[in-house]
Design a protein around this motif. Structure first.
Motif, PDB file in Angstrom:
ATOM      1  N   THR A 189      -5.543   4.857 -12.944  1.00 25.89           N
ATOM      2  CA  THR A 189      -6.790   4.269 -12.125  1.00 25.89           C
ATOM      3  C   THR A 189      -6.464   3.053 -11.330  1.00 25.89           C
ATOM      4  O   THR A 189      -5.422   2.284 -11.719  1.00 25.89           O
ATOM      5  N   LEU A 190      -6.744   2.964  -9.928  1.00 29.07           N
ATOM      6  CA  LEU A 190      -6.426   1.659  -9.196  1.00 29.07           C
ATOM      7  C   LEU A 190      -7.373   1.064  -9.153  1.00 29.07           C
ATOM      8  O   LEU A 190      -8.715   1.334  -8.554  1.00 29.07           O
ATOM      9  N   LYS A 191      -7.305  -0.402  -9.258  1.00 31.90           N
ATOM     10  CA  LYS A 191      -8.459  -1.489  -9.346  1.00 31.90           C
ATOM     11  C   LYS A 191      -8.368  -2.226  -8.081  1.00 31.90           C
ATOM     12  O   LYS A 191      -7.294  -2.795  -8.037  1.00 31.90           O
ATOM     13  N   ILE A 192      -8.994  -1.928  -7.195  1.00 34.86           N
ATOM     14  CA  ILE A 192      -8.966  -2.772  -5.942  1.00 34.86           C
ATOM     15  C   ILE A 192      -9.405  -4.127  -5.880  1.00 34.86           C
ATOM     16  O   ILE A 192     -10.266  -4.667  -6.583  1.00 34.86           O
ATOM     17  N   ASP A 193      -8.469  -4.976  -5.403  1.00 34.07           N
ATOM     18  CA  ASP A 193      -8.450  -6.530  -5.708  1.00 34.07           C
ATOM     19  C   ASP A 193      -9.771  -6.956  -5.131  1.00 34.07           C
ATOM     20  O   ASP A 193     -10.307  -6.588  -4.049  1.00 34.07           O
ATOM     21  N   GLY A 228      -8.689   3.024   2.865  1.00 35.77           N
ATOM     22  CA  GLY A 228      -7.407   3.573   2.703  1.00 35.77           C
ATOM     23  C   GLY A 228      -6.790   3.750   1.291  1.00 35.77           C
ATOM     24  O   GLY A 228      -6.257   4.883   0.744  1.00 35.77           O
ATOM     25  N   VAL A 229      -7.253   2.683   0.569  1.00 33.04           N
ATOM     26  CA  VAL A 229      -6.802   2.680  -1.188  1.00 33.04           C
ATOM     27  C   VAL A 229      -7.546   3.755  -1.672  1.00 33.04           C
ATOM     28  O   VAL A 229      -6.936   4.647  -2.579  1.00 33.04           O
ATOM     29  N   VAL A 230      -8.832   3.982  -1.215  1.00 34.42           N
ATOM     30  CA  VAL A 230      -9.614   5.167  -2.115  1.00 34.42           C
ATOM     31  C   VAL A 230      -9.093   6.428  -1.667  1.00 34.42           C
ATOM     32  O   VAL A 230      -8.853   7.336  -2.549  1.00 34.42           O
ATOM     33  N   ALA A 231      -8.669   6.668  -0.310  1.00 31.18           N
ATOM     34  CA  ALA A 231      -8.153   7.965  -0.064  1.00 31.18           C
ATOM     35  C   ALA A 231      -6.948   8.196  -0.737  1.00 31.18           C
ATOM     36  O   ALA A 231      -6.512   9.278  -0.996  1.00 31.18           O
ATOM     37  N   ALA A 241      -5.770   6.880  -3.517  1.00 29.64           N
ATOM     38  CA  ALA A 241      -5.722   7.268  -5.038  1.00 29.64           C
ATOM     39  C   ALA A 241      -6.224   8.755  -5.235  1.00 29.64           C
ATOM     40  O   ALA A 241      -5.848   9.290  -6.028  1.00 29.64           O
ATOM     41  N   ARG A 242      -7.461   8.965  -4.134  1.00 29.87           N
ATOM     42  CA  ARG A 242      -7.878  10.331  -4.413  1.00 29.87           C
ATOM     43  C   ARG A 242      -6.539  11.306  -4.409  1.00 29.87           C
ATOM     44  O   ARG A 242      -6.496  12.279  -5.175  1.00 29.87           O
TER      45      ARG A 242
END
Length: 540
Positions: free
Chosen positions: A462-466, A485-488, A490-491
């Motif tokens: 899991t990536l937790k977005i700051d 961008g972070v969501v893409a 991570a996916r």
């Protein structure tokens, strides 16, 4: 008889003319006696004029009191010890070459005042230089001495370098740092290593601005990774700055103020500088009090966990919660980690905290289960040293088994900066956690290094977005673009995303549109005590 002496011997009359030299004097002075007899010694050796030798000879001639002096005579590249005696016709001088003795003594003196590893002055010499600068600043005879600034530099997390790679690699990093430092320092700046990974810079005739500019120069030396033992290591430093504003203060006080400012820089997040003021002193005393009170906190069961729910955006179900440490202090009330965590992590209780934290989470999950509450996955936060500590995975599995808890109900959160000091070891521990069924999360993603290189190498679920990006989401197109961008990213890597700090329905809508999987923040709930969290889950 005089020619047989091992010491040089010469006689000089009241007009300062040579009247006798023995063979040893000829050898020492590299002159035949016939070239010197009858000639004025100050004309023959003009380099002696206004030196200590000159003063000793003149004083002996004027007072009749024997004189003695040891000094270096540059034209002959020799250290001489001289003794002068008065007589009716002038003075006589006995002298000998003490170069070898002096060089040995100088070497011992150097070793006593310098650090063997870096060649910088050591703590003893440093304190002498600070005391001298303070005395000069207080002297009415030196009205332009100006302010004295002391900068205390402490490398952040340096112990982890020694623990992970050995002291040989750590020593290489220290030498590399000193080389960089000396390459950019003005020669007027005095530098010392006062122990371990702590360094002092002493600046005379300083101003507040000059001291802070010097600190910024030092911080810039950490922009490039350090090479040691075939490894590339990214490090940072915290710097405390203290200026002598009251000439009645001592060198020890000035250094203590710099130390307090340095710890304030660490407390503020490291890799920055702080300038001492009285408020910092109060802060240091508070930190010392907290350090003393930690023992009672563990012994008296003063720590507790609060839980903040995490909600899936796909169906609004509660998929987990983050366990957040709190200290119910008997005098100060409920303290968040911001008030005490740095002190705790720098203390001997850091290892004990891991045991307590895992046990408290497992015990709470078991308690909720007995109440018939559907238990979500619980995330617990670990520091770099806790993550890579000996036997972490076995410890978690043992405690979970004692409480009958499936390891899959646990999630371990780590921050980006906790991984970079030893990414190989961190990757191995994270892989072992995954192998045991424990999921892993990377907290505050985007606020630190955000290296795609290590993101690919680490087994993160899991990536937790700051929260800083979430707070700016509605007002900043750039923040929105970063989140997308972070969501893409991570996916594409098979990871899910959790957005922290969600407070409004507008933020929720934007995150849902961006494809974020889970949200956490006040919009759902504040962190709740265990009983309040149970009630929250029963309502859902």
């Amino acid at each position: 008889m005089l020619d047989s002496l091992s010491d040089g011997f010469m006689s000089i009359d009241k007009l300062w003319r040579f009247t006798y030299l023995n063979h040893t004097a000829e050898r020492y002075l590299q002159q035949k006696r016939e070239n010197l007899l009858g000639r004025d010694m100050w004309h023959c050796y003009p380099d002696l004029v206004n030196t200590d030798y000159y003063c000793v000879y003149r004083q002996t001639a004027a007072t009749g009191i024997p004189g003695r002096h040891t000094g270096y005579y540059a034209p002959l590249k020799t250290w001489f010890e001289v003794r002068s005696f008065a007589h009716d016709d002038g003075i006589t001088v006995l002298f000998r070459d003490v170069t070898s003795e002096h060089e040995h003594g100088a070497m011992l003196a150097y070793e006593a005042s310098h650090d063997y590893l870096t060649g910088l002055a050591n703590r003893r010499k440093c304190m002498e230089m600070i005391a001298l600068a303070v005395a000069d600043a207080a002297s009415p005879a030196l009205p332009r001495a100006g302010l004295v600034a002391v900068l205390l530099i402490d490398l952040d997390h340096f112990k982890e370098v020694n623990d992970a790679f050995g002291h040989a690699v750590g020593d290489g990093v220290l030498r590399d740092f000193v080389e960089r430092l000396l390459a950019v320092l003005d020669p007027a700046v005095f530098a010392a290593r006062i122990g371990g990974d702590k360094f002092i810079l002493l600046l005379r005739q300083a101003t507040d601005r000059a001291a802070e500019q010097l600190a910024q120069v030092v911080l810039r030396q950490f922009a490039t990774p350090f090479e040691a033992g075939g490894r590339s290591l990214s490090l940072s430093a915290s710097i405390g700055v203290a200026l002598l504003r009251d000439v009645s203060e001592s060198a020890e006080t000035l250094l203590r103020h710099a130390d307090a400012a340095m710890y304030a820089a660490k407390f503020a997040g490291r890799f920055q500088l702080r300038v001492y003021d009285e408020a910092l002193d109060r802060g240091m005393r508070d930190r010392l009090d907290l350090r003393i009170e930690l023992r009672e906190a563990f012994a008296g069961n003063q720590f507790e966990l609060h839980f903040q729910p995490q909600m899936a955006l796909s169906d609004a179900s509660i998929t987990g919660a983050e366990a957040l440490l709190r200290w119910r202090h008997p005098a100060r009330g409920l303290l968040s980690p911001a008030a005490f965590l740095d002190v705790l992590l720098e203390s001997a209780y850091e290892g004990l905290l891991v045991d307590w934290l895992v046990a408290a989470v497992c015990q709470q999950i078991d308690g909720w289960r007995r109440m018939g509450i559907r238990v979500p996955r619980i995330s617990l936060n670990l520091s770099a040293r806790q993550l890579t500590g000996a036997g972490l995975v076995d410890k978690i599995l043992r405690i979970a088994q004692e409480h009958g808890i499936d390891p899959a109900m646990l999630d371990v959160e780590v921050t980006e900066d906790s991984l970079v000091s030893d990414i190989e070891k961190a990757a191995a521990v994270l892989a072992a956690l995954n192998g045991a069924g424990i999921s892993t999360s990377l907290d505050d993603f985007g606020s630190g290094y955000s290296s795609l290189g290590y993101l690919v190498r680490l087994p993160i679920d899991t990536l937790k977005i700051d929260r800083s990006f979430v707070l700016a989401l509605l007002d900043s197109a750039k923040a929105a673009a970063v989140i997308q961008g972070v969501v893409a990213l991570a996916r594409s890597l098979g990871m899910r995303t959790v957005a922290e700090g969600v407070e409004t329905e507008g933020q929720l809508a934007e995150l849902k549109a961006a494809g974020c999987d889970v949200i956490q923040g006040y919009f759902i709930s504040r962190p709740l005590e265990a009983t309040a969290f149970a009630a929250f889950m029963q309502r859902m």
